[in-house]
Design a protein around this motif. Structure first.
Motif, PDB file in Angstrom:
ATOM      1  N   ARG A  24       0.846  -1.192   0.000  1.00  0.00           N
ATOM      2  CA  ARG A  24       0.000   0.000   0.000  1.00  0.00           C
ATOM      3  C   ARG A  24       0.878   1.237   0.000  1.00  0.00           C
ATOM      4  O   ARG A  24       1.964   1.246   0.577  1.00  0.00           O
ATOM      5  N   ALA A  62       0.293   5.592   0.565  1.00  0.00           N
ATOM      6  CA  ALA A  62      -0.700   6.610   0.913  1.00  0.00           C
ATOM      7  C   ALA A  62      -0.018   7.947   1.132  1.00  0.00           C
ATOM      8  O   ALA A  62       1.148   8.013   1.544  1.00  0.00           O
ATOM      9  N   HIS A  66      -0.629  11.422   3.235  1.00  0.00           N
ATOM     10  CA  HIS A  66      -1.381  12.037   4.327  1.00  0.00           C
ATOM     11  C   HIS A  66      -0.871  13.455   4.526  1.00  0.00           C
ATOM     12  O   HIS A  66       0.344  13.669   4.623  1.00  0.00           O
ATOM     13  N   THR A  85      -6.157  12.161   4.664  1.00  0.00           N
ATOM     14  CA  THR A  85      -5.642  11.266   3.628  1.00  0.00           C
ATOM     15  C   THR A  85      -6.007  11.809   2.256  1.00  0.00           C
ATOM     16  O   THR A  85      -7.180  11.940   1.919  1.00  0.00           O
ATOM     17  N   ARG A 105      -4.807   7.056  -1.359  1.00  0.00           N
ATOM     18  CA  ARG A 105      -4.424   5.751  -0.812  1.00  0.00           C
ATOM     19  C   ARG A 105      -4.653   4.697  -1.881  1.00  0.00           C
ATOM     20  O   ARG A 105      -5.741   4.607  -2.461  1.00  0.00           O
TER      21      ARG A 105
END
Length: 343
Positions: free
Chosen positions: A36, A38, A40, A53, A56
């Protein structure tokens, strides 16, 4: 190498910051093949900052997910709920957290402030070459963000500038139009409450006398300090603009005229209570209006501007709703609303 170049070309091919973050996440996912990735971002004020977020991507997902733009601030996780992210920001270095999965957090900065972090989850620790690759892409990302800031932001205050207003307006206006077109009455009422957007125009009272009395350097300091007060009074997702001179604009979402009025009144009282260096006290006049289906930037701005003009010619240092002035008979309802305006 060609794959990296392709991703860099795609990354720098967009001017929309939302798309830019999604593209960055996609590029890192394709290049590193993690579990994964992401992005933020830090939002809020220094004493209450939270994680939003922005993008993602997991596994082979075709599209990135993200927190809604208008998510309630209090529902977001607090800054210190994620110590590794805070450590990466404070040290300006990647932070690795061993475990299953292994998490590597890279700090994400802009020229103006801390932007947030990029978080990569993988089966094992990223090797040195992979970390260098991520760091290089993030440097390009930062440089491109700086170019966007240079073209989109006012150089003095750091607020958005006039030429970015129309695009943001049409995004909000399209949401307003979709809400009004909801089929059932109950759904229409619910969506309208969720999608009520407002434009406010703010003008500093007697600003010319500030420049004439104290000089333009002090006048610029007043503008800079006012922009900071605006940031502290409005929410992280409200869009703040300097249109030029002493004129500022706010695009925001509220459930009613009353809520919007309270937000602008909070700014007005904060400005009136603030002691500006050398100048002392200043005041502002504010006019605002709700966006209507079919509005153009000029038609909505004109309504808010008429409310400002009424405020300045009736005592200044006050917040006026265009709709309220219409109801009271203070203004004629001659605003132009429509997709086409004839001149």
């Amino acid at each position: 190498m060609s794959k990296v170049v392709d991703h860099l070309a795609e990354l720098t091919g967009f001017r929309d910051r939302d798309v830019l973050d999604t593209t960055l996440a996609g590029a890192l996912r394709d290049l590193l093949q993690p579990l994964r990735v992401a992005i933020h971002r830090c939002v809020g004020e220094d004493n209450d900052r939270r994680w939003l977020t922005r993008a993602r991507l997991e596994g082979a997902e075709a599209a990135a997910s993200a927190d809604p733009l208008w998510v309630e601030f209090d529902s977001l996780p607090g800054l210190h709920d994620y110590p590794a992210r805070v450590c990466a920001i404070e040290t300006h270095e990647p932070v690795s957290v061993a475990g299953s999965p292994h998490v590597t957090v890279f700090p994400l900065f802009t020229d103006r402030d801390v932007a947030g972090v990029v978080e990569v989850e993988s089966g094992g620790a990223l090797d040195a070459e992979q970390q260098r690759l991520v760091a290089s892409i993030l440097r390009i990302y930062r440089n491109f963000q700086s170019l966007l800031d240079y073209s989109e932001r006012d150089t003095l205050t750091g607020l958005l500038n006039r030429k970015t207003f129309d695009e943001a307006f049409y995004k909000l206006s399209s949401q307003t139009t979709e809400a009004s077109a909801a089929s059932s009455g109950e759904r229409r009422q619910k969506n309208a409450a969720q999608q009520a957007h407002y434009i406010g125009v703010l003008d500093i009272d007697h600003f010319k006398s500030v420049n004439d009395t104290y000089g333009h350097l002090i006048g610029d300091e007043v503008l800079l300090l006012l922009s900071r007060l605006m940031r502290s009074c409005f929410r992280y997702h409200d869009r703040l603009y300097r249109f030029g001179g002493e004129e500022f604009v706010v695009l925001m979402r509220c459930n009613s005229d009353a809520d919007a009025g309270r937000a602008f009144e909070r700014l007005r009282t904060s400005v009136a209570a603030y002691s500006f260096p050398q100048v002392g006290r200043i005041t502002v006049s504010v006019g605002f209006t709700e966006l209507k289906p079919g509005d153009t930037p000029s038609s909505a701005f004109e309504r808010a501007d008429k409310a400002v003009y009424w405020a300045k010619t009736h005592g200044r240092n006050q917040v006026c709703s265009h709709a309220d002035l219409i109801r009271r008979g203070e203004l004629d309802d001659d605003s132009k609303v429509g997709d086409v305006e004839l001149f």
